[in-house]
Motif scaffolding. Structure first.
Motif, mmCIF file in Angstrom:
data_model
loop_
_atom_site.group_PDB
_atom_site.id
_atom_site.type_symbol
_atom_site.label_atom_id
_atom_site.label_comp_id
_atom_site.label_asym_id
_atom_site.label_seq_id
_atom_site.Cartn_x
_atom_site.Cartn_y
_atom_site.Cartn_z
ATOM 1 N N PRO A 1 37.629 -37.417 -11.803
ATOM 2 C CA PRO A 1 36.476 -36.339 -12.251
ATOM 3 C C PRO A 1 35.218 -36.904 -12.410
ATOM 4 O O PRO A 1 35.132 -37.868 -13.197
ATOM 5 C CB PRO A 1 37.107 -35.764 -13.488
ATOM 6 C CG PRO A 1 38.730 -36.013 -13.534
ATOM 7 C CD PRO A 1 38.701 -37.477 -13.016
ATOM 8 N N GLY A 2 34.399 -36.692 -11.675
ATOM 9 C CA GLY A 2 32.856 -37.134 -11.815
ATOM 10 C C GLY A 2 32.700 -38.469 -10.965
ATOM 11 O O GLY A 2 31.671 -39.049 -10.703
ATOM 12 N N GLY A 3 33.844 -39.109 -10.266
ATOM 13 C CA GLY A 3 34.096 -40.164 -9.520
ATOM 14 C C GLY A 3 34.500 -40.096 -8.288
ATOM 15 O O GLY A 3 33.994 -39.022 -7.541
ATOM 16 N N TYR A 4 34.959 -41.159 -7.554
ATOM 17 C CA TYR A 4 35.389 -40.911 -6.280
ATOM 18 C C TYR A 4 36.992 -40.350 -5.996
ATOM 19 O O TYR A 4 37.600 -40.394 -6.904
ATOM 20 C CB TYR A 4 35.151 -41.970 -5.366
ATOM 21 C CG TYR A 4 35.823 -43.374 -6.050
ATOM 22 C CD1 TYR A 4 37.211 -43.595 -5.825
ATOM 23 C CD2 TYR A 4 35.315 -44.261 -6.732
ATOM 24 C CE1 TYR A 4 37.719 -44.619 -6.404
ATOM 25 C CE2 TYR A 4 35.734 -45.394 -7.386
ATOM 26 C CZ TYR A 4 37.272 -45.708 -7.258
ATOM 27 O OH TYR A 4 37.870 -46.611 -7.561
ATOM 28 N N VAL A 5 37.001 -39.859 -4.990
ATOM 29 C CA VAL A 5 38.373 -39.204 -4.260
ATOM 30 C C VAL A 5 39.049 -40.520 -3.820
ATOM 31 O O VAL A 5 38.509 -41.351 -3.092
ATOM 32 C CB VAL A 5 38.007 -38.382 -3.390
ATOM 33 C CG1 VAL A 5 39.551 -38.120 -2.674
ATOM 34 C CG2 VAL A 5 37.496 -37.185 -3.593
ATOM 35 N N LYS A 6 40.408 -40.741 -4.424
ATOM 36 C CA LYS A 6 40.782 -41.783 -4.034
ATOM 37 C C LYS A 6 41.797 -41.295 -2.777
ATOM 38 O O LYS A 6 41.937 -42.399 -1.700
ATOM 39 C CB LYS A 6 41.995 -42.383 -5.053
ATOM 40 C CG LYS A 6 41.446 -42.896 -6.309
ATOM 41 C CD LYS A 6 42.414 -43.802 -7.165
ATOM 42 C CE LYS A 6 43.134 -44.869 -6.433
ATOM 43 N NZ LYS A 6 43.943 -45.437 -7.450
ATOM 44 N N THR A 7 42.290 -40.556 -2.527
ATOM 45 C CA THR A 7 43.127 -40.036 -1.584
ATOM 46 C C THR A 7 43.691 -38.659 -1.368
ATOM 47 O O THR A 7 43.262 -37.803 -2.145
ATOM 48 C CB THR A 7 44.481 -40.875 -1.375
ATOM 49 O OG1 THR A 7 45.191 -40.558 0.039
ATOM 50 C CG2 THR A 7 45.568 -40.313 -2.481
ATOM 51 N N CYS A 8 43.640 -37.905 0.051
ATOM 52 C CA CYS A 8 44.175 -36.818 0.244
ATOM 53 C C CYS A 8 45.020 -36.515 1.264
ATOM 54 O O CYS A 8 44.291 -36.979 2.312
ATOM 55 C CB CYS A 8 42.769 -35.781 0.225
ATOM 56 S SG CYS A 8 43.250 -34.119 0.305
ATOM 57 N N PHE A 9 46.254 -36.343 1.371
ATOM 58 C CA PHE A 9 46.930 -36.350 2.295
ATOM 59 C C PHE A 9 48.589 -35.511 1.900
ATOM 60 O O PHE A 9 48.430 -34.799 0.973
ATOM 61 C CB PHE A 9 47.540 -37.669 2.571
ATOM 62 C CG PHE A 9 48.440 -38.304 1.870
ATOM 63 C CD1 PHE A 9 49.858 -38.623 2.421
ATOM 64 C CD2 PHE A 9 48.149 -38.646 0.551
ATOM 65 C CE1 PHE A 9 50.608 -39.164 1.601
ATOM 66 C CE2 PHE A 9 48.973 -39.304 -0.258
ATOM 67 C CZ PHE A 9 50.351 -39.500 0.327
ATOM 68 N N ASN A 10 49.176 -35.084 3.174
ATOM 69 C CA ASN A 10 50.389 -34.626 2.950
ATOM 70 C C ASN A 10 51.550 -35.476 3.187
ATOM 71 O O ASN A 10 51.825 -35.923 4.222
ATOM 72 C CB ASN A 10 50.518 -33.452 3.965
ATOM 73 C CG ASN A 10 51.593 -32.466 3.361
ATOM 74 O OD1 ASN A 10 52.581 -32.868 3.275
ATOM 75 N ND2 ASN A 10 51.355 -31.112 3.581
ATOM 76 N N PRO A 11 52.353 -36.023 1.852
ATOM 77 C CA PRO A 11 53.314 -37.085 2.032
ATOM 78 C C PRO A 11 54.432 -36.366 2.747
ATOM 79 O O PRO A 11 55.428 -37.104 2.984
ATOM 80 C CB PRO A 11 53.653 -37.449 0.721
ATOM 81 C CG PRO A 11 53.194 -36.148 -0.103
ATOM 82 C CD PRO A 11 52.167 -35.759 0.505
ATOM 83 N N VAL B 1 32.748 -36.620 -6.660
ATOM 84 C CA VAL B 1 31.519 -36.752 -5.857
ATOM 85 C C VAL B 1 32.026 -37.139 -4.276
ATOM 86 O O VAL B 1 30.894 -37.233 -3.498
ATOM 87 C CB VAL B 1 30.654 -38.007 -6.343
ATOM 88 C CG1 VAL B 1 30.167 -37.538 -7.821
ATOM 89 C CG2 VAL B 1 31.240 -39.169 -6.490
ATOM 90 N N GLY B 2 33.145 -37.508 -4.100
ATOM 91 C CA GLY B 2 33.611 -37.746 -2.624
ATOM 92 C C GLY B 2 34.443 -38.992 -2.567
ATOM 93 O O GLY B 2 34.677 -39.733 -3.648
ATOM 94 N N PHE B 3 34.477 -39.739 -1.373
ATOM 95 C CA PHE B 3 35.224 -40.805 -1.063
ATOM 96 C C PHE B 3 34.178 -42.125 -1.624
ATOM 97 O O PHE B 3 32.953 -41.750 -1.129
ATOM 98 C CB PHE B 3 35.665 -41.142 0.216
ATOM 99 C CG PHE B 3 36.878 -40.075 0.472
ATOM 100 C CD1 PHE B 3 38.329 -40.757 0.244
ATOM 101 C CD2 PHE B 3 37.012 -38.730 0.960
ATOM 102 C CE1 PHE B 3 39.213 -40.005 0.363
ATOM 103 C CE2 PHE B 3 38.102 -38.105 1.009
ATOM 104 C CZ PHE B 3 39.395 -38.704 0.651
ATOM 105 N N GLU B 4 34.838 -42.918 -1.945
ATOM 106 C CA GLU B 4 33.821 -44.311 -2.249
ATOM 107 C C GLU B 4 32.785 -44.717 -1.390
ATOM 108 O O GLU B 4 31.915 -44.965 -1.695
ATOM 109 C CB GLU B 4 34.696 -45.362 -2.779
ATOM 110 C CG GLU B 4 34.042 -46.601 -3.453
ATOM 111 C CD GLU B 4 35.030 -47.648 -4.178
ATOM 112 O OE1 GLU B 4 34.099 -48.441 -4.771
ATOM 113 O OE2 GLU B 4 36.174 -47.475 -3.928
ATOM 114 N N HIS B 5 33.424 -44.715 -0.106
ATOM 115 C CA HIS B 5 32.483 -45.137 1.221
ATOM 116 C C HIS B 5 32.730 -44.245 2.294
ATOM 117 O O HIS B 5 33.752 -43.499 2.368
ATOM 118 C CB HIS B 5 32.931 -46.711 1.369
ATOM 119 C CG HIS B 5 32.821 -47.570 0.448
ATOM 120 N ND1 HIS B 5 31.306 -48.024 -0.135
ATOM 121 C CD2 HIS B 5 33.697 -48.389 -0.511
ATOM 122 C CE1 HIS B 5 31.616 -48.786 -1.214
ATOM 123 N NE2 HIS B 5 33.098 -49.406 -1.300
#
Length: 219
Positions: A177-187, A109-113
């Motif tokens: 899935p159905g909850g929030y995204v924790k992170t998205c980046f390029n290590p 659904v997106g990031f938590e905040h």
């Protein structure tokens, strides 16, 4: 009066003075404690009086056992609809959709905040500088939803989060899935040196997969 009697009188005098001083100190300490207690009570009362119920009425400050209710929580703990079973992190009530380690999943659904979203994009801004916060969030959701295959690798971690990694670009994301995204980046991208290494990104993914994955097959 002899010298011995003088000495004894002086000793008794100082003992009386010391006793009086101890009594005064104790009384002062008790007074300070009473003052602090009254001040704390006044502050707490003002805060209670400033609160309003959702209907605009003052908050009822008289409590009884039949009025006490546990607040709803969103972490799957007591007070939430997710207690004692897998819930959706960040959501109240219901069970989490079945997460697939390598298959396509229900979108996050997106990031938590909103502040988490803004902080994440700022932190990894070098790779996403051309995106707005909303575009970055939408990109993370789409990236996590896809199934593994071709350049996309992934796994399911011990907390029930899915992870996706692009072996060609080095991008990595994690979310529920159905909850929030924790992170998205390029290590593989160094914000400090503005350099990129696909090998570094691959090492990051392999390390975390070895430590976190619950299984590598379809689930």
């Amino acid at each position: 009066m002899t010298s011995k009697e003088n000495t004894e009188a002086v000793r008794r005098y100082h003992e009386r003075q010391a006793t009086r001083m101890d009594q005064r100190t104790s009384e002062l300490e008790r007074a300070i404690i009473r003052y602090r207690a009254r001040r704390s009570a006044r502050i707490a009362l003002k805060k209670l009086e400033s609160l309003k119920n959702t209907d605009g009425k003052p908050l009822d400050t008289e409590f009884s056992s039949d009025k006490i209710q546990l607040p709803l929580k969103s972490d799957g703990g007591p007070g939430s609809g997710n207690f004692n079973h897998n819930g959706v992190p960040g959501q109240v009530g219901g069970s989490a959709p079945a997460a697939s380690a390598r298959g396509e999943n229900v979108p996050c659904v997106g990031f938590e905040h909103k502040r988490t979203l803004a902080w994440k994009r700022k932190k990894h801004g070098g790779m996403y500088s051309s995106m707005t916060d909303s575009e970055y969030e939408a990109h993370a959701i789409t990236f996590l939803k896809q199934k593994c295959g071709g350049a996309i690798d992934g796994y399911l971690d011990k907390d029930g989060a899915i992870c996706r990694f692009d072996t060609k670009t080095g991008e990595f994301a994690k979310g529920f899935p159905g909850g929030y995204v924790k992170t998205c980046f390029n290590p593989g991208y160094s914000e400090k040196n503005r350099t990129f290494s696909l090998e570094r990104a691959q090492r990051y993914f392999d390390k975390h997969k070895a430590e976190e994955a619950t299984g590598d097959g379809e689930s």
